[in-house]
Design a protein around this motif. Structure first.
Motif, PDB file in Angstrom:
ATOM      1  N   PRO A  16      11.023  14.342   4.894  1.00 59.55           N
ATOM      2  CA  PRO A  16      11.196  14.977   6.215  1.00 59.55           C
ATOM      3  C   PRO A  16      12.429  14.500   6.966  1.00 59.55           C
ATOM      4  O   PRO A  16      12.873  15.154   7.915  1.00 59.55           O
ATOM      5  CB  PRO A  16       9.906  14.592   6.957  1.00 59.55           C
ATOM      6  CG  PRO A  16       9.414  13.363   6.258  1.00 59.55           C
ATOM      7  CD  PRO A  16       9.808  13.509   4.827  1.00 59.55           C
ATOM      8  N   SER A  17      12.993  13.354   6.548  1.00 62.57           N
ATOM      9  CA  SER A  17      14.164  12.823   7.249  1.00 62.57           C
ATOM     10  C   SER A  17      15.482  13.200   6.589  1.00 62.57           C
ATOM     11  O   SER A  17      16.546  12.802   7.067  1.00 62.57           O
ATOM     12  CB  SER A  17      14.069  11.290   7.334  1.00 62.57           C
ATOM     13  OG  SER A  17      12.929  10.896   8.056  1.00 62.57           O
ATOM     14  N   ALA A  18      15.432  13.947   5.501  1.00 62.94           N
ATOM     15  CA  ALA A  18      16.670  14.308   4.796  1.00 62.94           C
ATOM     16  C   ALA A  18      17.574  15.120   5.715  1.00 62.94           C
ATOM     17  O   ALA A  18      17.180  16.186   6.194  1.00 62.94           O
ATOM     18  CB  ALA A  18      16.357  15.087   3.532  1.00 62.94           C
ATOM     19  N   LEU A 423      13.252  -3.901   1.201  1.00 66.12           N
ATOM     20  CA  LEU A 423      12.152  -3.706   0.244  1.00 66.12           C
ATOM     21  C   LEU A 423      12.127  -2.270  -0.266  1.00 66.12           C
ATOM     22  O   LEU A 423      11.870  -2.018  -1.449  1.00 66.12           O
ATOM     23  CB  LEU A 423      10.809  -4.041   0.908  1.00 66.12           C
ATOM     24  CG  LEU A 423      10.392  -5.511   0.906  1.00 66.12           C
ATOM     25  CD1 LEU A 423       9.095  -5.680   1.689  1.00 66.12           C
ATOM     26  CD2 LEU A 423      10.226  -6.018  -0.511  1.00 66.12           C
ATOM     27  N   LEU A 424      12.398  -1.326   0.635  1.00 64.90           N
ATOM     28  CA  LEU A 424      12.417   0.079   0.241  1.00 64.90           C
ATOM     29  C   LEU A 424      13.495   0.311  -0.823  1.00 64.90           C
ATOM     30  O   LEU A 424      13.291   1.045  -1.794  1.00 64.90           O
ATOM     31  CB  LEU A 424      12.658   0.954   1.470  1.00 64.90           C
ATOM     32  CG  LEU A 424      12.705   2.470   1.272  1.00 64.90           C
ATOM     33  CD1 LEU A 424      11.460   2.979   0.562  1.00 64.90           C
ATOM     34  CD2 LEU A 424      12.870   3.179   2.616  1.00 64.90           C
ATOM     35  N   ARG A 425      14.615  -0.336  -0.659  1.00 63.62           N
ATOM     36  CA  ARG A 425      15.695  -0.186  -1.643  1.00 63.62           C
ATOM     37  C   ARG A 425      15.310  -0.791  -2.993  1.00 63.62           C
ATOM     38  O   ARG A 425      15.669  -0.264  -4.045  1.00 63.62           O
ATOM     39  CB  ARG A 425      16.972  -0.819  -1.106  1.00 63.62           C
ATOM     40  CG  ARG A 425      17.642   0.056  -0.040  1.00 63.62           C
ATOM     41  CD  ARG A 425      18.840  -0.607   0.598  1.00 63.62           C
ATOM     42  NE  ARG A 425      19.556   0.352   1.445  1.00 63.62           N
ATOM     43  CZ  ARG A 425      20.286   0.017   2.506  1.00 63.62           C
ATOM     44  NH1 ARG A 425      20.395  -1.265   2.857  1.00 63.62           N
ATOM     45  NH2 ARG A 425      20.900   0.948   3.205  1.00 63.62           N
ATOM     46  N   LEU A 443      13.942   6.091   4.529  1.00 64.40           N
ATOM     47  CA  LEU A 443      15.045   5.875   3.596  1.00 64.40           C
ATOM     48  C   LEU A 443      16.367   6.268   4.267  1.00 64.40           C
ATOM     49  O   LEU A 443      16.520   7.401   4.729  1.00 64.40           O
ATOM     50  CB  LEU A 443      14.834   6.715   2.338  1.00 64.40           C
ATOM     51  CG  LEU A 443      15.833   6.501   1.200  1.00 64.40           C
ATOM     52  CD1 LEU A 443      15.676   5.103   0.604  1.00 64.40           C
ATOM     53  CD2 LEU A 443      15.646   7.554   0.116  1.00 64.40           C
ATOM     54  N   PRO A 444      17.328   5.361   4.337  1.00 65.35           N
ATOM     55  CA  PRO A 444      18.615   5.701   4.967  1.00 65.35           C
ATOM     56  C   PRO A 444      19.335   6.815   4.216  1.00 65.35           C
ATOM     57  O   PRO A 444      19.211   6.944   2.991  1.00 65.35           O
ATOM     58  CB  PRO A 444      19.404   4.383   4.892  1.00 65.35           C
ATOM     59  CG  PRO A 444      18.365   3.315   4.750  1.00 65.35           C
ATOM     60  CD  PRO A 444      17.262   3.945   3.940  1.00 65.35           C
ATOM     61  N   ALA A 445      20.105   7.598   4.965  1.00 70.57           N
ATOM     62  CA  ALA A 445      20.827   8.717   4.355  1.00 70.57           C
ATOM     63  C   ALA A 445      21.788   8.231   3.277  1.00 70.57           C
ATOM     64  O   ALA A 445      22.013   8.917   2.273  1.00 70.57           O
ATOM     65  CB  ALA A 445      21.581   9.490   5.431  1.00 70.57           C
ATOM     66  N   GLU A 446      22.372   7.054   3.461  1.00 69.34           N
ATOM     67  CA  GLU A 446      23.308   6.557   2.452  1.00 69.34           C
ATOM     68  C   GLU A 446      22.620   6.339   1.110  1.00 69.34           C
ATOM     69  O   GLU A 446      23.217   6.557   0.040  1.00 69.34           O
ATOM     70  CB  GLU A 446      23.961   5.259   2.929  1.00 69.34           C
ATOM     71  CG  GLU A 446      22.976   4.104   3.142  1.00 69.34           C
ATOM     72  CD  GLU A 446      23.618   2.897   3.796  1.00 69.34           C
ATOM     73  OE1 GLU A 446      24.181   2.050   3.062  1.00 69.34           O
ATOM     74  OE2 GLU A 446      23.564   2.803   5.037  1.00 69.34           O
ATOM     75  N   ASP A 447      21.332   5.959   1.138  1.00 70.34           N
ATOM     76  CA  ASP A 447      20.596   5.778  -0.110  1.00 70.34           C
ATOM     77  C   ASP A 447      20.206   7.121  -0.718  1.00 70.34           C
ATOM     78  O   ASP A 447      20.123   7.252  -1.939  1.00 70.34           O
ATOM     79  CB  ASP A 447      19.357   4.915   0.132  1.00 70.34           C
ATOM     80  CG  ASP A 447      19.727   3.488   0.499  1.00 70.34           C
ATOM     81  OD1 ASP A 447      20.126   2.730  -0.393  1.00 70.34           O
ATOM     82  OD2 ASP A 447      19.641   3.156   1.695  1.00 70.34           O
ATOM     83  N   MET A 448      19.980   8.100   0.130  1.00 74.78           N
ATOM     84  CA  MET A 448      19.734   9.450  -0.385  1.00 74.78           C
ATOM     85  C   MET A 448      20.970   9.937  -1.145  1.00 74.78           C
ATOM     86  O   MET A 448      20.863  10.502  -2.241  1.00 74.78           O
ATOM     87  CB  MET A 448      19.403  10.400   0.765  1.00 74.78           C
ATOM     88  CG  MET A 448      18.141  10.048   1.531  1.00 74.78           C
ATOM     89  SD  MET A 448      17.801  11.275   2.843  1.00 74.78           S
ATOM     90  CE  MET A 448      16.424  10.499   3.685  1.00 74.78           C
TER      91      MET A 448
END
Length: 459
Positions: A16-18, A423-425, A443-448
């Motif tokens: 939902p945050s994409a 931890l998510l990463r 999840l940060p956008a940079e990781d997406m």
């Protein structure tokens, strides 16, 4: 591409945050399922919608036309799509689960109903989203299926229009009109019983149409009088005859008739098993705004009546409480599925003890008693109970971090929105949890973008 990478992008497409730039990259992927997920999301940014509407693939545009989450005004822009398949998808429209379909603008229906291709006109009127006011205007349309659809707006039609439809040259139109009046018209009931032979609609007539004495006796003498056993106009002596019928389905239908007292119901030899699937009784649903009928059904010894009451949102609070303790699992399940305010502890109880996959939805129910679950279940020996601790909005950060490193709970922890980014990463980089972490809204956008880069998706 490795399977877990593809699965991660599929989950990312539902995150939902994409942001828009991530969604635009996902649309460049060659996997149809990932592109479809993006097209069916709700709240799409306008620049993403523009790309979907202009995409050369008619399959993607069709998915947007069918999306229950899309703005109808934006879907209507596909009226001029060069692909007949896309226009057909727009005519069919979305078929969401347990929620109403938002209608297209009236002008869009006007064009679809006047479309030169017959199949598109017919698919349009078959959509339950078309407003009755528009259906009523089709009563004199030259196309038979469109006049038939006008019968769905029966209460908006004039008496003269109703008579014209009842005597229409098209058999399907006459049958659709007769179905609207057969509860008060024994002659048309008899005609429908004969003319609908072999049709599923015949059972509706048997169950609801006004019966003459002659027709009632003939139907009761039939080998399979199950539907007619529920007919409200069935004479009392024929009801008594069917109450001892050798077919248990017939006896069950008799036992659930509205005029019977509790003593009379108990005198019928019927059974309702815990796994028996029963439709909501017509007479209960039609009386869902009548508090006396709902109270009589909710307090009945007959399981079918209580199940039917459980789906009615207008139950008074004391009846909700009563049905929440019902011995029948289906009663409790239906209450949680359909009532706007089911008891919180019942939601929890069904999740923990229910033998039905539908109980999984209760964890995200707004009345699910999430607060305090960590204290209750974090140290439980039951894996299902331990996972419930993750639903607690006040789950301590240290407990969440502990769960993220626990082999049995790390997969569930990967979805937790309060999981610390480091931890998510870690979980994102683990093939076993990549896809779950990809859907985490934190999840940060940079990781997406890092996921998309790894999959070779163009920027």
């Amino acid at each position: 591409m490795a399977d877990h990478h593809l699965a991660a992008l599929a989950h990312l497409s539902w995150n939902p945050s994409a942001p828009a730039d991530v969604l635009l990259r996902l649309l460049k992927h060659d996997d149809p399922a990932i592109r479809r997920n993006v097209a069916q999301r709700g709240g799409l940014p306008l620049d993403v919608v523009e790309v979907i509407l202009a995409d050369p693939d008619p399959e993607l545009r069709s998915e947007f036309a069918l999306s229950a989450n899309a703005d109808p005004a934006l879907r209507a822009r596909l009226l001029d799509d060069p692909s007949p398949k896309v226009v057909m998808a727009l005519a069919i429209g979305p078929i969401p689960y347990r929620k109403p379909v938002e209608p297209l603008p009236d002008r869009a229906y006007g064009r679809l109903l006047a479309h030169p291709e017959r199949r598109i006109r017919h698919e349009t009127v078959n959509s339950r989203a078309v407003p009755d006011r528009l259906l009523a205007g089709l009563a004199d349309h030259p196309d038979g299926p469109l006049r038939q659809a006008a019968c769905r707006a029966w209460d908006l039609l004039t008496d003269g229009t109703k008579e014209a439809l009842l005597h229409d040259d098209d058999l399907d139109v006459r049958q659709a009109a007769a179905l609207r009046v057969c509860r008060q018209d024994a002659e048309r009931t008899a005609w429908l019983v004969e003319s609908l032979a072999g049709s599923w609609r015949r059972e509706t007539v048997l169950r609801n149409g006004l019966l003459s004495r002659e027709l009632a006796e003939r139907l009761v003498a039939d080998d399979h009088p199950g539907a007619v056993a529920a007919n409200p106009s069935l004479p009392p002596d024929l009801v008594r005859r069917l109450a001892t019928h050798p077919d248990p389905r017939v006896r069950l239908a008799v036992s659930a008739r509205p005029e019977l007292t509790e003593r009379e119901r108990a005198a019928v030899d019927y059974t309702v098993g815990p796994e028996d699937r029963l439709d909501v009784l017509d007479w209960v649903w039609e009386a869902q705004d009548d508090p006396e009928v709902l109270r009589r059904c909710a307090t009945s010894a007959h399981t079918w009546l209580r199940r039917s009451a459980a789906v009615c949102p207008g139950l008074e609070p004391d009846l909700v409480e009563l049905l929440s303790r019902d011995e029948d699992f289906a009663v409790r399940l239906l209450l949680c599925e359909f009532h706007p305010e089911p008891p919180p502890e019942l939601l929890l109880d069904l999740y923990l003890n229910g033998a039905h996959r539908a109980v999984m939805m209760f964890v995200i129910h707004p009345r699910f008693p999430a607060a305090g679950l960590a204290a209750r279940f974090a140290d439980s020996t039951d894996p299902e109970e331990r996972r419930l601790a993750l639903a607690d909005p006040d789950l301590p950060a240290e407990t969440l971090a502990e769960f993220a490193r626990d082999p049995e709970r790390r997969r569930a922890a990967a979805r937790h929105p309060r999981l610390p980014v480091p931890l998510l990463r870690e979980l994102l980089d683990d093939p076993d949890t990549t896809r779950l972490a990809a859907r985490n809204p934190s999840l940060p956008a940079e990781d997406m973008h890092r996921l998309l880069d790894g999959a070779g998706v163009p920027a």
